[in-house]
Design a protein around this motif. Sequence first.
Motif, short mmCIF file in Angstrom:
data_model
loop_
_atom_site.label_atom_id
_atom_site.label_comp_id
_atom_site.label_asym_id
_atom_site.label_seq_id
_atom_site.Cartn_x
_atom_site.Cartn_y
_atom_site.Cartn_z
N CYS A 33 -34.69 -66.53 -21.38
CA CYS A 33 -33.98 -66.37 -22.66
C CYS A 33 -34.19 -64.97 -23.25
N GLU A 76 -25.27 -68.17 -32.05
CA GLU A 76 -25.02 -69.10 -30.94
C GLU A 76 -26.34 -69.78 -30.60
N ARG A 78 -28.64 -72.51 -28.37
CA ARG A 78 -28.77 -73.20 -27.08
C ARG A 78 -30.04 -74.04 -27.10
N TYR A 100 -32.66 -76.56 -24.88
CA TYR A 100 -33.11 -76.82 -23.52
C TYR A 100 -34.12 -77.97 -23.53
N TYR A 141 -24.58 -74.97 -26.92
CA TYR A 141 -24.70 -75.19 -25.47
C TYR A 141 -26.05 -75.87 -25.23
N ASN A 142 -26.04 -76.85 -24.35
CA ASN A 142 -27.24 -77.66 -24.14
C ASN A 142 -27.52 -77.83 -22.65
N TYR A 143 -28.79 -77.67 -22.29
CA TYR A 143 -29.16 -77.66 -20.88
C TYR A 143 -30.38 -78.52 -20.59
N GLN A 172 -19.20 -75.95 -24.36
CA GLN A 172 -19.46 -75.67 -25.78
C GLN A 172 -19.13 -76.90 -26.62
#
Length: 237
Positions: free
Chosen positions: A18, A52, A54, A56, A77-79, A130
């Motif tokens: 990141c 933005e 994200r 995790y 955004y998701n991981y 997204q």
Amino acid sequence: MTKTALTLDLERTLYGYCRESGAAVVEEVTMPEERGIVDTLSCQLTASGEFEWRCYELKVTKSDFHSSAQLSFVGHYNYFVLPLVLYQQIAAEIPAHIGVLIYRPFDAADPDQVATAYPGYLTIVKTARQQALQVPGEQLLDRFLHALTREVDKAKRMDLGLTGFGTDQLYRELKRRAAVQDPLYPTQPYYNRFIQDLNQEAITDLSDQATALRAENARLRREASYWQWRAGQRRLP
């Protein structure tokens, strides 16, 4: 809950991933509205001047993936961040809108891998779609800043070391650990080791002082002998 060595390796590698992308990042961020805790949350300013986000979630075993713990996928955004073996086991269970980063440890014997300061490297095998933020952006930013402040506080306490604690606090903690032993190195309890170390330091200090006194005494004796000799020389006819 104590983190496994593999979880810590994933966490460290993700942090580096990141940061190298230019994002601000912090671990274990508690979400508002009872949305759980994000394992790692990153924030980056886009070209349009908007944040933005994200999220995790790190998983290292199949049981961990199927845990009842809430998944805090509240970002744009998701991981999932997974070891390769785990991904191969549960790939079909991952929702279509959730992305996947695969972790691989560095192999020193592989000439194609370039070692870094991190335990391994990450590869995107599934891109996240997204979505709209699942919590208000202002609240998300507030929680992010508080988590960053928590990490700064930790770093400052580490920098201060034991000087950041009062003598009474240290004494109480030492007494609390009177019967505690290091599980990795089976030795006598911490408190006994502390007392033994103090006694040994006292013995060493006294020994050093005795050596210094003996040396000083020898020097004074030599000086006294010299002046006695000089006095005898003067009395000679």
